[in-house]
Design an enzyme around this catalytic site. Sequence first.
Site, short mmCIF file in Angstrom:
data_model
loop_
_atom_site.label_atom_id
_atom_site.label_comp_id
_atom_site.label_asym_id
_atom_site.label_seq_id
_atom_site.Cartn_x
_atom_site.Cartn_y
_atom_site.Cartn_z
N HIS A 107 0.72 -1.20 -0.01
CA HIS A 107 0.03 0.13 0.09
C HIS A 107 0.81 1.16 0.01
CE1 HIS A 107 -3.22 2.60 2.23
NE2 HIS A 107 -3.04 2.91 1.06
N ASP A 154 -4.69 3.37 -4.68
CA ASP A 154 -5.02 3.83 -3.44
C ASP A 154 -6.09 5.06 -3.55
OD1 ASP A 154 -4.36 4.45 -1.06
OD2 ASP A 154 -2.32 5.32 -1.05
N TYR A 197 9.49 13.56 -12.51
CA TYR A 197 10.88 12.91 -12.58
C TYR A 197 11.14 12.71 -11.01
CZ TYR A 197 12.04 14.48 -17.25
OH TYR A 197 12.09 14.57 -18.63
#
Lengths: 148, 148
Positions: A22, A64, A112
């Site tokens: 998770h 999530d 990034y």
Amino acid sequence: MLIGIPSLLGPDLLSTLRAMGHGDELAIVDGNYPADEHGRRVLRADGHGVVDVIDAVLTVLPVDDFVPQALFCASVNGDPTKLDPVHHEMIAVCARRAPGMTVTPLAGAAFYERVRAAYAVVATSEPRLYGNFIVRKGVIRPLGRQGG
Amino acid sequence: MLIGIPSLLGPDLLSTLRAMGHGDELAIVDGNYPADEHGRRVLRADGHGVVDVIDAVLTVLPVDDFVPQALFCASVNGDPTKLDPVHHEMIAVCARRAPGMTVTPLAGAAFYERVRAAYAVVATSEPRLYGNFIVRKGVIRPLGRQGG
């Protein structure tokens, strides 16, 4: 080949998705992305486009829903207000596989940085520039238990 | 944890099942079995009974229907006419997960030989003696194509 699991998910990618927990994030990047330089772990999905890989991953990976943002895409020239067709295709596949979850475009530096922190990076052969995506893994709730 | 995939199938076992091809066999053996000595590749399923592992594996692994026998169990004292409750439980779970496929009891020597030749061995903690099983992987047919 396994029952009910997209064939694009090979042994290594399937193992990685299962090993993630998770809050761990998976980046799925285009063919030009410096995956080996940015990735803590790198998996290859050569010959595949980014949208197909996202589609396959989201058939088994829960997204999530404990956080306001769990799906991210890159943006054109690092400007989150500019999206290309590849991003709209990402948004469409997420709407189908993870209904109700929004895709958040990120500026270049933020994207990034997030890839570098990700659990793993999947290097696709997506030819379109800025064809990069991140998904944050959610949970599988016990049977009969729903809601956060 | 992944959507629709039993949690008992961890990263390594899931990867192994995906890597296996048509005709490759997987042995799932009890806690007393010399898995490390017989297995070409060994995976651990510590704390789990053999029937639960068979059940989880058969949710994703297709069974070979190109051959007359693709499911095998050990037998009591190496006598294929003698089955224990653990074998009847194996037969019941196969009837549910792979309807129409029969489980063939094997004599001791034949069973051991088959385990040694198997692609991989899953070492469970099944406490019941002779609690050993083999499944031969089948194929996933293209969508819209059925029949051998």
